[in-house]
Design a protein around this motif. Structure first.
Motif, mmCIF file in Angstrom:
data_model
loop_
_atom_site.group_PDB
_atom_site.id
_atom_site.type_symbol
_atom_site.label_atom_id
_atom_site.label_comp_id
_atom_site.label_asym_id
_atom_site.label_seq_id
_atom_site.Cartn_x
_atom_site.Cartn_y
_atom_site.Cartn_z
ATOM 1 N N THR A 283 1.645 14.062 82.877
ATOM 2 C CA THR A 283 1.176 14.291 81.519
ATOM 3 C C THR A 283 -0.088 13.472 81.308
ATOM 4 O O THR A 283 -0.062 12.244 81.404
ATOM 5 C CB THR A 283 2.243 13.869 80.486
ATOM 6 N N LEU A 284 -1.182 14.147 81.030
ATOM 7 C CA LEU A 284 -2.451 13.485 80.755
ATOM 8 C C LEU A 284 -2.757 13.649 79.272
ATOM 9 O O LEU A 284 -2.853 14.765 78.775
ATOM 10 C CB LEU A 284 -3.576 14.093 81.592
ATOM 11 N N ALA B 182 -4.553 18.844 79.915
ATOM 12 C CA ALA B 182 -4.349 17.641 79.105
ATOM 13 C C ALA B 182 -3.781 18.011 77.740
ATOM 14 O O ALA B 182 -4.026 19.093 77.203
ATOM 15 C CB ALA B 182 -5.663 16.889 78.939
ATOM 16 N N LEU B 183 -3.023 17.076 77.159
ATOM 17 C CA LEU B 183 -2.450 17.240 75.830
ATOM 18 C C LEU B 183 -3.160 16.310 74.858
ATOM 19 O O LEU B 183 -3.549 15.205 75.221
ATOM 20 C CB LEU B 183 -0.946 16.914 75.855
ATOM 21 N N ARG C 84 6.572 10.535 68.065
ATOM 22 C CA ARG C 84 5.288 11.227 68.084
ATOM 23 C C ARG C 84 4.940 11.674 69.496
ATOM 24 O O ARG C 84 4.528 12.822 69.717
ATOM 25 C CB ARG C 84 4.197 10.324 67.524
ATOM 26 N N PHE C 85 5.075 10.779 70.456
ATOM 27 C CA PHE C 85 4.751 11.141 71.833
ATOM 28 C C PHE C 85 5.682 12.245 72.341
ATOM 29 O O PHE C 85 5.241 13.145 73.064
ATOM 30 C CB PHE C 85 4.823 9.916 72.734
ATOM 31 N N GLN C 86 6.937 12.192 71.955
ATOM 32 C CA GLN C 86 7.864 13.243 72.365
ATOM 33 C C GLN C 86 7.436 14.585 71.797
ATOM 34 O O GLN C 86 7.478 15.617 72.487
ATOM 35 C CB GLN C 86 9.288 12.906 71.902
ATOM 36 N N SER C 87 6.979 14.586 70.531
ATOM 37 C CA SER C 87 6.559 15.844 69.896
ATOM 38 C C SER C 87 5.302 16.411 70.554
ATOM 39 O O SER C 87 5.093 17.623 70.558
ATOM 40 C CB SER C 87 6.310 15.620 68.404
ATOM 41 N N ILE C 88 4.475 15.537 71.125
ATOM 42 C CA ILE C 88 3.262 15.976 71.814
ATOM 43 C C ILE C 88 3.592 16.595 73.165
ATOM 44 O O ILE C 88 2.889 17.490 73.650
ATOM 45 C CB ILE C 88 2.291 14.791 71.985
ATOM 46 N N GLY C 89 4.691 16.142 73.777
ATOM 47 C CA GLY C 89 5.087 16.671 75.075
ATOM 48 C C GLY C 89 5.278 15.632 76.147
ATOM 49 O O GLY C 89 5.447 15.972 77.324
ATOM 50 N N VAL C 90 5.286 14.347 75.746
ATOM 51 C CA VAL C 90 5.534 13.276 76.712
ATOM 52 C C VAL C 90 7.022 13.226 77.018
ATOM 53 O O VAL C 90 7.852 13.228 76.116
ATOM 54 C CB VAL C 90 5.048 11.921 76.162
ATOM 55 N N SER C 91 7.340 13.191 78.298
ATOM 56 C CA SER C 91 8.731 13.177 78.745
ATOM 57 C C SER C 91 8.935 12.029 79.724
ATOM 58 O O SER C 91 8.060 11.752 80.552
ATOM 59 C CB SER C 91 9.080 14.501 79.437
ATOM 60 N N PRO C 92 10.083 11.343 79.648
ATOM 61 C CA PRO C 92 10.346 10.253 80.598
ATOM 62 C C PRO C 92 10.440 10.731 82.043
ATOM 63 O O PRO C 92 10.343 9.921 82.962
ATOM 64 C CB PRO C 92 11.675 9.668 80.108
ATOM 65 N N GLU C 93 10.594 12.041 82.236
ATOM 66 C CA GLU C 93 10.702 12.576 83.591
ATOM 67 C C GLU C 93 9.337 12.767 84.261
ATOM 68 O O GLU C 93 9.261 13.027 85.464
ATOM 69 C CB GLU C 93 11.433 13.932 83.588
#
Length: 278
Positions: free
Chosen positions: A166-167, A193-194, A216-225
């Protein structure tokens, strides 16, 4: 040391036996120079450091704000009084997106005792805290800049992050979408990029709580995976994304998000590299 410090905590620390070194990093894209603001008034004892000439190398192939040479940065930090193992607080005009560059560079240099003032100079003055116009003469510091403690990406590695991880693009949405580009050679963003604009990290100039940042980061598309990295226009405000990811608990001080230091200013100057507009 937590990456953020409150105005109350800084005021208390400045009155302590071993006050922190305070760096004034006020700067505006397009000017006027932040030193003018500093000379009008600043946090007592704060030392002004210039983003363009002291926290960056000269513009060129590395972009508009390439990372400074280690020896040059070491000289700047020592002149400001930065000492090994001694705390440093950086502030800018408000939201911390510029002060985060100083935070990131100190961490990159191997100096972990550094924080950004939450709310910056705007919050400090709004609370009626002391300000003066005296330019201090610090006792020279002894910091040794050991670059490499924060990961840095080149253009190819940033492209790989956009495909395989994720960039995050820290610029304003209209620049990310390619609707406008006021300073760099081309409009658009790195394909894949997001958008995570720095304006979303704060509310009324104060940083959001950790849980709100994580949401907020989760809603943008950041995932711990998936590994996450950041860029912006020239590698400055993306430093605040790296900071915000750490505050949110998505990354850790031992495993911070990489920064594409050349960012869009470097990427867009190479006509062979693609640009997406949405």
């Amino acid at each position: 040391m937590h990456p953020l410090i409150s105005t109350e905590a800084l005021a208390s620390a400045l009155n302590g036996a071993e006050p922190p070194v305070v760096l004034d990093v006020r700067w505006r894209l397009g000017g006027p120079p932040g030193r003018q603001d500093y000379e009008v008034g600043h946090v007592p004892g704060a030392v002004y450091v210039d983003l363009d000439t002291e926290l960056s190398s000269a513009p060129g192939a590395g972009g508009r704000h390439p990372l400074p040479e280690p020896a040059a940065l070491q000289a700047v930090l020592r002149a400001a009084g930065v000492r090994e193992g001694h705390p440093v607080v950086a502030y800018d005009g408000g939201d911390g997106s510029v002060a985060a560059r100083a935070w990131w560079l100190l961490r990159w240099s191997g100096h972990s005792e550094v924080s950004v003032l939450d709310g910056g100079f705007a919050a400090w003055t709004a609370e009626g805290r002391p300000v003066n116009a005296e330019t201090p003469t610090p006792i020279p510091g002894d910091i040794v800049v050991r670059p490499g403690a924060m990961p840095v990406l080149d253009a190819d590695e940033a492209a790989a992050f956009a495909r395989e991880g994720t960039l995050l693009d820290a610029r304003a949405p209209e620049r990310y979408r390619g609707e406008t580009e006021p300073i760099d050679p081309r409009a658009g963003h790195i394909p894949g990029a997001l958008n995570a604009p720095t304006s979303g990290h704060t509310s009324d100039g104060r940083w959001l709580p950790a849980t709100a940042l994580a949401e907020r980061f989760q809603s943008i598309g950041v995932s711990p995976e998936r590994p996450v990295a950041a860029y912006c226009g020239s590698g400055v405000t993306a430093s605040s994304v790296v900071l915000a990811l750490e505050v949110a608990g998505i990354t850790t001080p031992d495993a911070p998000a990489p920064l594409y230091a050349g960012s869009w200013s470097q990427w867009s100057s190479d006509p062979t590299r693609p640009a997406d507009c949405v």
